[in-house]
Design a protein around this motif. Structure first.
Motif, PDB file in Angstrom:
ATOM      1  N   GLY A   1      44.318  75.920  77.046  1.00 35.56           N
ATOM      2  CA  GLY A   1      45.566  75.673  77.770  1.00 35.56           C
ATOM      3  C   GLY A   1      45.376  75.364  79.245  1.00 35.56           C
ATOM      4  O   GLY A   1      44.283  75.501  79.797  1.00 35.56           O
ATOM      5  N   GLY A   2      46.470  74.924  79.869  1.00 34.18           N
ATOM      6  CA  GLY A   2      46.470  74.651  81.301  1.00 34.18           C
ATOM      7  C   GLY A   2      45.769  73.373  81.703  1.00 34.18           C
ATOM      8  O   GLY A   2      45.396  73.198  82.862  1.00 34.18           O
ATOM      9  N   VAL A   3      45.586  72.430  80.757  1.00 33.89           N
ATOM     10  CA  VAL A   3      44.853  71.199  81.037  1.00 33.89           C
ATOM     11  C   VAL A   3      45.823  70.060  81.356  1.00 33.89           C
ATOM     12  O   VAL A   3      46.718  69.746  80.565  1.00 33.89           O
ATOM     13  CB  VAL A   3      43.956  70.804  79.845  1.00 33.89           C
ATOM     14  N   ALA A   4      45.629  69.424  82.505  1.00 37.19           N
ATOM     15  CA  ALA A   4      46.476  68.301  82.908  1.00 37.19           C
ATOM     16  C   ALA A   4      45.990  66.986  82.332  1.00 37.19           C
ATOM     17  O   ALA A   4      46.772  66.067  82.096  1.00 37.19           O
ATOM     18  CB  ALA A   4      46.521  68.205  84.437  1.00 37.19           C
ATOM     19  N   GLY A   5      44.679  66.876  82.136  1.00 40.36           N
ATOM     20  CA  GLY A   5      44.128  65.626  81.625  1.00 40.36           C
ATOM     21  C   GLY A   5      42.636  65.722  81.462  1.00 40.36           C
ATOM     22  O   GLY A   5      42.016  66.740  81.776  1.00 40.36           O
ATOM     23  N   MET A   6      42.056  64.616  80.981  1.00 41.36           N
ATOM     24  CA  MET A   6      40.609  64.561  80.810  1.00 41.36           C
ATOM     25  C   MET A   6      40.080  63.219  81.280  1.00 41.36           C
ATOM     26  O   MET A   6      40.683  62.170  81.034  1.00 41.36           O
ATOM     27  CB  MET A   6      40.213  64.780  79.356  1.00 41.36           C
ATOM     28  N   LEU A   7      38.925  63.265  81.949  1.00 40.66           N
ATOM     29  CA  LEU A   7      38.255  62.066  82.441  1.00 40.66           C
ATOM     30  C   LEU A   7      37.012  61.788  81.608  1.00 40.66           C
ATOM     31  O   LEU A   7      36.154  62.652  81.461  1.00 40.66           O
ATOM     32  CB  LEU A   7      37.859  62.258  83.911  1.00 40.66           C
ATOM     33  N   VAL A   8      36.938  60.561  81.067  1.00 42.99           N
ATOM     34  CA  VAL A   8      35.754  60.102  80.344  1.00 42.99           C
ATOM     35  C   VAL A   8      35.356  58.737  80.897  1.00 42.99           C
ATOM     36  O   VAL A   8      36.066  58.151  81.714  1.00 42.99           O
ATOM     37  CB  VAL A   8      36.014  60.005  78.818  1.00 42.99           C
ATOM     38  N   GLN A   9      34.220  58.227  80.444  1.00 45.54           N
ATOM     39  CA  GLN A   9      33.711  56.959  80.969  1.00 45.54           C
ATOM     40  C   GLN A   9      33.169  56.108  79.837  1.00 45.54           C
ATOM     41  O   GLN A   9      32.537  56.616  78.912  1.00 45.54           O
ATOM     42  CB  GLN A   9      32.603  57.227  81.991  1.00 45.54           C
ATOM     43  N   THR A  10      33.421  54.783  79.926  1.00 46.10           N
ATOM     44  CA  THR A  10      32.870  53.867  78.936  1.00 46.10           C
ATOM     45  C   THR A  10      32.520  52.522  79.570  1.00 46.10           C
ATOM     46  O   THR A  10      33.353  51.952  80.267  1.00 46.10           O
ATOM     47  CB  THR A  10      33.824  53.649  77.751  1.00 46.10           C
ATOM     48  N   PRO A  11      31.301  52.011  79.386  1.00 49.81           N
ATOM     49  CA  PRO A  11      30.151  52.760  78.889  1.00 49.81           C
ATOM     50  C   PRO A  11      29.884  53.962  79.801  1.00 49.81           C
ATOM     51  O   PRO A  11      30.167  53.889  80.994  1.00 49.81           O
ATOM     52  CB  PRO A  11      29.004  51.751  78.961  1.00 49.81           C
ATOM     53  N   ASN A  12      29.340  55.020  79.222  1.00 51.73           N
ATOM     54  CA  ASN A  12      29.170  56.215  80.036  1.00 51.73           C
ATOM     55  C   ASN A  12      27.965  56.075  80.967  1.00 51.73           C
ATOM     56  O   ASN A  12      27.326  55.024  81.029  1.00 51.73           O
ATOM     57  CB  ASN A  12      29.102  57.479  79.163  1.00 51.73           C
ATOM     58  N   TYR A  13      27.645  57.128  81.686  1.00 49.34           N
ATOM     59  CA  TYR A  13      26.588  57.056  82.701  1.00 49.34           C
ATOM     60  C   TYR A  13      25.256  56.585  82.123  1.00 49.34           C
ATOM     61  O   TYR A  13      24.475  55.899  82.783  1.00 49.34           O
ATOM     62  CB  TYR A  13      26.419  58.424  83.358  1.00 49.34           C
ATOM     63  N   TYR A  14      24.999  56.938  80.848  1.00 50.44           N
ATOM     64  CA  TYR A  14      23.728  56.588  80.221  1.00 50.44           C
ATOM     65  C   TYR A  14      23.768  55.211  79.561  1.00 50.44           C
ATOM     66  O   TYR A  14      22.824  54.827  78.874  1.00 50.44           O
ATOM     67  CB  TYR A  14      23.351  57.648  79.183  1.00 50.44           C
ATOM     68  N   GLY A  15      24.866  54.479  79.763  1.00 45.64           N
ATOM     69  CA  GLY A  15      25.007  53.150  79.189  1.00 45.64           C
ATOM     70  C   GLY A  15      25.556  53.142  77.777  1.00 45.64           C
ATOM     71  O   GLY A  15      25.724  52.075  77.168  1.00 45.64           O
ATOM     72  N   ILE A  16      25.848  54.311  77.237  1.00 47.22           N
ATOM     73  CA  ILE A  16      26.303  54.437  75.850  1.00 47.22           C
ATOM     74  C   ILE A  16      27.790  54.106  75.736  1.00 47.22           C
ATOM     75  O   ILE A  16      28.597  54.525  76.567  1.00 47.22           O
ATOM     76  CB  ILE A  16      26.047  55.863  75.327  1.00 47.22           C
ATOM     77  N   VAL A  17      28.131  53.345  74.699  1.00 43.74           N
ATOM     78  CA  VAL A  17      29.538  53.042  74.406  1.00 43.74           C
ATOM     79  C   VAL A  17      30.034  54.130  73.463  1.00 43.74           C
ATOM     80  O   VAL A  17      29.762  54.113  72.259  1.00 43.74           O
ATOM     81  CB  VAL A  17      29.697  51.651  73.770  1.00 43.74           C
ATOM     82  N   GLU A  18      30.760  55.091  74.013  1.00 44.79           N
ATOM     83  CA  GLU A  18      31.231  56.220  73.205  1.00 44.79           C
ATOM     84  C   GLU A  18      32.429  55.831  72.336  1.00 44.79           C
ATOM     85  O   GLU A  18      33.210  54.946  72.694  1.00 44.79           O
ATOM     86  CB  GLU A  18      31.633  57.390  74.113  1.00 44.79           C
ATOM     87  N   ASP A  19      32.569  56.524  71.226  1.00 45.52           N
ATOM     88  CA  ASP A  19      33.711  56.337  70.324  1.00 45.52           C
ATOM     89  C   ASP A  19      34.775  57.374  70.685  1.00 45.52           C
ATOM     90  O   ASP A  19      34.590  58.565  70.478  1.00 45.52           O
ATOM     91  CB  ASP A  19      33.271  56.515  68.867  1.00 45.52           C
ATOM     92  N   TYR A  20      35.878  56.906  71.241  1.00 44.23           N
ATOM     93  CA  TYR A  20      36.942  57.819  71.664  1.00 44.23           C
ATOM     94  C   TYR A  20      38.121  57.833  70.682  1.00 44.23           C
ATOM     95  O   TYR A  20      39.242  58.157  71.066  1.00 44.23           O
ATOM     96  CB  TYR A  20      37.435  57.442  73.060  1.00 44.23           C
ATOM     97  N   SER A  21      37.854  57.490  69.443  1.00 45.64           N
ATOM     98  CA  SER A  21      38.914  57.507  68.434  1.00 45.64           C
ATOM     99  C   SER A  21      39.539  58.903  68.334  1.00 45.64           C
ATOM    100  O   SER A  21      38.824  59.906  68.217  1.00 45.64           O
ATOM    101  CB  SER A  21      38.344  57.108  67.066  1.00 45.64           C
ATOM    102  N   GLY A  22      40.851  58.954  68.384  1.00 45.63           N
ATOM    103  CA  GLY A  22      41.570  60.219  68.240  1.00 45.63           C
ATOM    104  C   GLY A  22      41.614  61.063  69.492  1.00 45.63           C
ATOM    105  O   GLY A  22      42.339  62.077  69.533  1.00 45.63           O
ATOM    106  N   LEU A  23      40.890  60.691  70.529  1.00 47.73           N
ATOM    107  CA  LEU A  23      40.844  61.507  71.747  1.00 47.73           C
ATOM    108  C   LEU A  23      42.200  61.554  72.439  1.00 47.73           C
ATOM    109  O   LEU A  23      42.668  62.623  72.846  1.00 47.73           O
ATOM    110  CB  LEU A  23      39.784  60.960  72.709  1.00 47.73           C
ATOM    111  N   ALA A  24      42.833  60.391  72.566  1.00 44.11           N
ATOM    112  CA  ALA A  24      44.139  60.343  73.236  1.00 44.11           C
ATOM    113  C   ALA A  24      45.166  61.192  72.489  1.00 44.11           C
ATOM    114  O   ALA A  24      45.939  61.938  73.107  1.00 44.11           O
ATOM    115  CB  ALA A  24      44.626  58.898  73.345  1.00 44.11           C
ATOM    116  N   ASP A  25      45.159  61.111  71.164  1.00 48.93           N
ATOM    117  CA  ASP A  25      46.122  61.890  70.368  1.00 48.93           C
ATOM    118  C   ASP A  25      45.901  63.385  70.566  1.00 48.93           C
ATOM    119  O   ASP A  25      46.868  64.159  70.690  1.00 48.93           O
ATOM    120  CB  ASP A  25      45.983  61.547  68.881  1.00 48.93           C
ATOM    121  N   GLU A  26      44.638  63.801  70.589  1.00 46.51           N
ATOM    122  CA  GLU A  26      44.327  65.220  70.772  1.00 46.51           C
ATOM    123  C   GLU A  26      44.811  65.716  72.130  1.00 46.51           C
ATOM    124  O   GLU A  26      45.362  66.816  72.244  1.00 46.51           O
ATOM    125  CB  GLU A  26      42.819  65.445  70.623  1.00 46.51           C
TER     126      GLU A  26
END
Length: 443
Positions: free
Chosen positions: A203-228
């Protein structure tokens, strides 16, 4: 003789010191420790002619090492069409820098409007502001937006796969705005979704910060992240390298509420580390929380198309406690730069540059692995940047490559190098780099 470009006469200095209750300029700087004061003579040359100055500057320029760049980590060696500098110097664009008087700032307002239009198309978001200083500060502002939009919240989650430089800026902003930052750990180079769920459920979370491609150059799969996140009334912030969005899934397609990052990859030269240009886009729901300003299109009294500033929620116009951040100087010149670049490149050009970067990076990765001295650090999909683990001394390898004219990646740790490839790197350059590395490996 009085020169108007000398700011103060001796009499004026003495008058100011008297008002300040000081007897000399030394008294003014008395609190500065003697140990850090400069006491030597300034090494200023004698007066020179214009030609002598040109020769001096050219000789100084030759001292710079001309390296073939295979490093990235947030700043990339992309191609800049030669026509861009010529266009941005046209008089209709070099009007009022801070365009409060619309009647004399139509050139500036027009290109900012076009910049906003292009950035919303690139990110897929509804609204773009008129650009910001750089990617890290734009990201920090996005974290503050998420915090301001929340209710009964006290923290923002940040993935460990976000560039550490960006994270440090975010943490600095957050500290002085009372925002708690919690890191979501990374597993095999990507965001640990189990750790995210646990922290989100607390609880108490206002938001989340992620990166794509991330720092290591990886293209992360963020499926379902926004819904969660949205289930918990939290916002999703995605930081992206702007040029990569020409072919990757957009923040909008991932369900992001705020899209931020740096636009340096849109043709702005590296120039020893700056300037860049920060972009910020968001959903229409959040546009009144957005810092800076937005340019809108309207019609004047004669029915002609005109551009004006709108939604200026700044402390100059409303009560300070209700204002968003004071972004005065909005890197307008760099916004113009990337607008001209995107106009010249077009969708096809941006895609071609991105695809060339992708192909070059995967070619280099395969060649390095073939040497037998490297392995891909993370078994994850990557775009134009990737990490490899080296079985030798990373420092010595980079030093040898420097001596041969190559900037060979960014050192991540004692055994890991991160390489980046852009459309400027040719197959011959990649082969030459690999041959240099092979020689080092066999010494």
């Amino acid at each position: 003789m009085a020169f108007k470009f000398f700011p103060h006469t001796e009499e004026e200095i003495q008058e100011m010191l008297k008002v300040s209750g000081l007897s000399s300029l030394d008294d003014l700087y008395a609190e500065i420790p003697d140990s850090i004061r400069f006491k030597d003579e300034y090494e200023l040359p004698e007066a020179m002619s214009e030609q002598e100055i040109r020769q001096l500057m050219e000789s100084q320029e030759l001292l710079n090492a001309r390296l073939t760049c295979f490093a990235g980590a947030g700043v990339y060696d992309h191609y800049t069409p030669s026509v861009v500098p010529n266009i941005i110097e046209r008089s209709e664009f070099l009007t009022s820098y801070t365009p409060y008087q619309a009647e004399i700032s139509q050139g500036t307002l027009h290109y900012i409007f076009e910049y906003q239009s292009m950035m919303t198309e690139l990110t897929g978001m509804d609204i773009s502001n008129a650009s910001m200083y750089d990617g890290p500060t734009a990201t920090a502002e996005a974290v503050m937006m998420a915090y301001a939009a929340g209710k009964k919240v006290d923290k923002v989650l940040v993935s460990e796969t976000v560039d550490p430089k960006v994270r440090r800026v975010v943490e600095t902003y957050a500290k002085y705005h009372g925002i708690g930052i919690q890191l979501v750990k990374a597993t095999d180079g990507v965001t640990d979704r189990k750790d995210l769920t646990e922290k989100l459920n607390a609880g108490g979370v206002a938001g989340m910060l992620v990166q794509t491609p991330n720092y290591y150059g990886i293209v992360e799969d963020y499926s379902g992240l926004a819904d969660e996140l949205h289930e918990k009334k939290a916002l999703l912030i995605i930081n992206s390298i702007a040029a990569d969005l020409a072919v990757l899934k957009t923040p909008k397609e991932w369900g992001a509420d705020i899209a931020v990052g740096d636009g340096q990859s849109l043709g702005i030269p590296m120039t020893f580390g700056g300037p860049g240009v920060g972009y910020m886009c968001c959903t229409e729901k959040l546009m009144r929380k957005m810092p800076g300003r937005i340019v809108g299109m309207t019609k004047d009294a004669k029915g002609q198309r005109a551009f004006v500033l709108t939604l200026q929620a700044r402390e100059q116009h409303i009560r300070r406690q209700k204002a968003t951040s004071n972004i005065c100087s909005n890197q307008s010149l760099m916004a113009l730069f990337v607008t001209v670049y995107m106009s010249l490149m077009g969708k096809q050009g941006l895609e071609e540059a991105a695809n060339l970067s992708y192909a070059g990076a995967h070619y280099l990765c395969d060649k390095l692995v073939e040497t037998g001295h490297f392995r891909l650090t993370y078994n994850q999909p990557f775009f134009n940047e990737f990490c490899v683990t080296y079985d030798g001394n990373v420092d010595e390898l980079q030093e040898e490559c420097l001596d041969n004219g190559f900037m060979a990646g960014v050192k991540i740790d004692e055994h890991t190098l991160m390489f980046a490839v852009t459309e400027k790197r040719t197959m011959d350059e990649i082969d030459e780099l690999v041959d240099t590395i092979k020689e080092v490996c066999h010494e």
